[in-house]
Write a protein that holds these residues in place. Structure first.
Motif, PDB file in Angstrom:
ATOM      1  N   GLN A   1       1.586  -4.569  -1.887  1.00 47.90           N
ATOM      2  CA  GLN A   1       3.327  -4.603  -1.921  1.00 47.90           C
ATOM      3  C   GLN A   1       3.520  -4.252  -3.173  1.00 47.90           C
ATOM      4  OE1 GLN A   1       4.753  -8.440  -1.454  1.00 47.90           O
ATOM      5  NE2 GLN A   1       6.701  -7.965  -1.669  1.00 47.90           N
ATOM      6  N   ALA A   2       2.834  -4.607  -4.118  1.00 46.62           N
ATOM      7  CA  ALA A   2       2.963  -4.308  -5.701  1.00 46.62           C
ATOM      8  C   ALA A   2       2.763  -2.713  -5.965  1.00 46.62           C
ATOM      9  CB  ALA A   2       1.960  -4.897  -6.580  1.00 46.62           C
ATOM     10  N   ARG A   3       1.965  -2.399  -4.976  1.00 43.99           N
ATOM     11  CA  ARG A   3       1.338  -0.706  -5.130  1.00 43.99           C
ATOM     12  C   ARG A   3       2.553  -0.101  -4.477  1.00 43.99           C
ATOM     13  NH1 ARG A   3      -2.588   1.582  -1.108  1.00 43.99           N
ATOM     14  NH2 ARG A   3      -0.743   1.254   0.316  1.00 43.99           N
ATOM     15  N   ASP A   4       3.092  -0.626  -3.159  1.00 45.65           N
ATOM     16  CA  ASP A   4       4.500   0.309  -2.985  1.00 45.65           C
ATOM     17  C   ASP A   4       5.762   0.269  -3.765  1.00 45.65           C
ATOM     18  OD1 ASP A   4       2.712   0.994  -0.941  1.00 45.65           O
ATOM     19  OD2 ASP A   4       3.373  -0.302   0.553  1.00 45.65           O
ATOM     20  N   ASN A   5       5.878  -1.015  -4.302  1.00 41.21           N
ATOM     21  CA  ASN A   5       6.892  -1.135  -5.248  1.00 41.21           C
ATOM     22  C   ASN A   5       6.817  -0.274  -6.496  1.00 41.21           C
ATOM     23  OD1 ASN A   5       8.578  -3.202  -3.836  1.00 41.21           O
ATOM     24  ND2 ASN A   5       7.151  -4.681  -4.388  1.00 41.21           N
ATOM     25  N   ALA A   6       5.574  -0.071  -6.942  1.00 36.45           N
ATOM     26  CA  ALA A   6       5.483   0.916  -8.039  1.00 36.45           C
ATOM     27  C   ALA A   6       5.630   2.152  -7.655  1.00 36.45           C
ATOM     28  CB  ALA A   6       3.910   0.692  -8.505  1.00 36.45           C
ATOM     29  N   ASP A   7       5.248   2.619  -6.336  1.00 35.35           N
ATOM     30  CA  ASP A   7       5.739   4.042  -5.901  1.00 35.35           C
ATOM     31  C   ASP A   7       7.140   4.133  -5.838  1.00 35.35           C
ATOM     32  OD1 ASP A   7       3.202   4.775  -5.557  1.00 35.35           O
ATOM     33  OD2 ASP A   7       2.929   4.008  -3.582  1.00 35.35           O
ATOM     34  N   VAL A   8       8.074   3.052  -5.404  1.00 37.96           N
ATOM     35  CA  VAL A   8       9.444   3.218  -5.548  1.00 37.96           C
ATOM     36  C   VAL A   8       9.827   3.361  -6.754  1.00 37.96           C
ATOM     37  CG1 VAL A   8      11.560   1.698  -4.757  1.00 37.96           C
ATOM     38  CG2 VAL A   8       9.746   1.979  -3.338  1.00 37.96           C
TER      39      VAL A   8
END
Length: 493
Positions: free
Chosen positions: A151-158
């Motif tokens: 989740q943190a990784r995908d939020n970083a992508d956003v």
């Protein structure tokens, strides 16, 4: 080549391999769980607690059907001198050395002994249930934290995509300013938005590192120095929850590890009541012993001299009797005085007996004993033990009932949460699509000069919020499903 994981982690999980620059290491959820089973402290404590319960079950079997066997041996020394016992004095002119051995057998049988086998096996089953519960908690914790990293990784992508958009907006505002179609305010606002996006991306990347640290803590291993090199490989798909609440409640009632552990302990407490009640009955005990000893005088010469002196006195008495009484016409045959003489063979026999120390033991008579005991009056000790055992059983019965009620609440709550998060995904997806279209329209309006930069910023903020909410909705669903699986006590995917 950079160090990624500690050697212990690499030894347990070969897939965490270190490659050439740039250094990367793939970590799947199965690898994380394998490392956690080997190194997580709480899970290993549960495994350690299981070993004594296993030996207690073996001890119950052997104590019931097999006697205890004890061997002993020793060496002793006693100096010369005088000892006094009550009114008698005992003198010892020379010091002595001694050795002994003993072999002792003991066996007892009573009501409590007979109930130990089912009692200890029930406690062993409870320990196994505790291990299963610890493993279930371990799987839930690692899975939840693995999802938190994703989740943190995908939020970083956003956040990274948002920074890219702000870079484009800054270029657009600068181009419009260069041709005189926008003010410097738009450029400065675009620069501020880009700076804010950089801060959001920086915090998002830091959140990924922090969540990875927590994942390695959950696994029970030291985190690598280069956390960015660790890449999580598993993906999770969203599927419609088709499970029925009644079926889930039935599965949880049968398979939840915590509830099963409490039931096993309540079963063990019931045998504890039987064991306490059995203390009213008789008991049978059997014992046997084999032993031997040796003794050695430090100086054998005084003993030999005393034996020689005694023999000389006896020989003289015998000769006197022959000459004075038996040869005066009494008609009786003379005595054989040679039997009183102290021969070299007799001296050698004394010396040989003294040389038996330390291993040529003189065996002692075999001893055996059978005892039957019947308790008549124990100052209310038996009722006290029975009352304490019954109280413990009743407390565990209430704990089982309370855990059942809690489990019903947990499963129902997790099921409702799962349904909500699944519906929220579709809503957030619609919001995301609308926010993307809004941002595209605002961008085109600003590009042709029919819209303001404030409208563009508002659309950008809405798009960022919608993208973040969609990512969080996805992982809220997966975490809710993991929570439901933990409550049920088995995988559902």
């Amino acid at each position: 080549m950079k160090r990624l994981l500690l050697s212990v982690g690499l030894a347990v999980c070969p897939t965490l391999a270190v490659t050439q620059q740039p250094t990367t290491a793939n970590l799947s959820l199965a690898d994380a769980l394998a490392l956690a089973r080997s190194h997580n402290p709480l899970y290993r404590q549960a495994l350690h607690d299981r070993a004594p319960a296993g030996w207690a079950a073996r001890n119950a079997w052997s104590s019931t059907f097999l006697p205890t066997l004890t061997a002993s041996g020793g060496l002793g020394y006693s100096g010369s001198g005088q000892q006094r016992f009550l009114t008698a004095n005992f003198s010892q002119n020379v010091s002595t050395l001694s050795s002994n051995y003993g072999l002792f057998l003991d066996w007892a049988l009573n009501g409590q002994t007979l109930t130990q086998i089912p009692l200890k096996h029930a406690q062993l089953s409870a320990a196994d249930a505790d291990v299963a519960g610890a493993e279930s908690n371990l799987i839930t914790g690692v899975t939840q934290q693995y999802l938190s990293v994703l989740q943190a990784r995908d939020n970083a992508d956003v956040a990274r995509k948002e920074l890219d958009r702000n870079e484009q907006f800054l270029k657009l505002a600068q181009a419009r300013y260069d041709v005189g179609r926008a003010s410097l305010i738009d450029v400065r606002q675009a620069q501020v938005a880009r700076g804010q996006a950089e801060v959001v991306l920086l915090r998002a990347r830091t959140a990924v590192q922090v969540e990875k640290l927590r994942l390695f803590q959950e696994m029970g291993v030291t985190a690598p120095v280069d956390l960015a090199a660790v890449q999580l490989t598993d993906t999770f798909t969203v599927q419609a929850p088709t499970w029925q609440l009644n079926d889930l409640l039935t599965m949880a009632e049968q398979q939840n590890p915590a509830l099963k552990a409490l039931r096993e302990r309540e079963h063990a407490a019931a045998w504890g009541v039987r064991a306490a009640t059995a203390s009213y009955g008789p008991s049978l005990s059997l014992s046997a012993a084999w032993s031997g000893f040796t003794q050695k005088l430090s100086d054998i010469n005084p003993t030999i001299a005393s034996a020689r002196s005694t023999a000389a006195v006896d020989s003289a008495t015998c000769a006197y009797a022959n000459s004075a009484w038996l040869n005066t016409g009494s008609g009786q045959p003379p005595l054989d005085c040679t039997q009183y003489s102290f021969s070299p063979a007799a001296e050698q026999a004394i010396r040989s007996a003294n040389n038996a120390y330390p291993f040529h033991f003189t065996p002692q008579p075999f001893q055996a004993r059978v005892t039957v005991r019947i308790p008549l009056w124990g100052n209310f000790q038996q009722p006290l033990e029975v009352s304490q055992a019954k109280a413990q059983q009743q407390d565990l019965q209430e704990s089982v009932r309370a855990r059942g009620l809690q489990l019903e609440t947990d499963v129902s709550g997790a099921y409702l949460t799962l349904q909500t998060t699944y519906q929220a995904i579709a809503i957030q997806d619609t919001n995301r699509t609308a926010a993307r279209e809004q941002l595209q329209l605002a961008t085109e309006r600003y590009r042709v000069g029919s819209g303001t930069f404030f409208e563009l910023l508002d659309a950008q903020v809405a798009a960022l919020r919608a993208e973040t909410d969609y990512v969080n909705a996805i992982y809220d669903y997966h975490k809710a499903l993991a929570t439901l699986e933990a409550a049920v006590g088995r995988p559902l995917r």
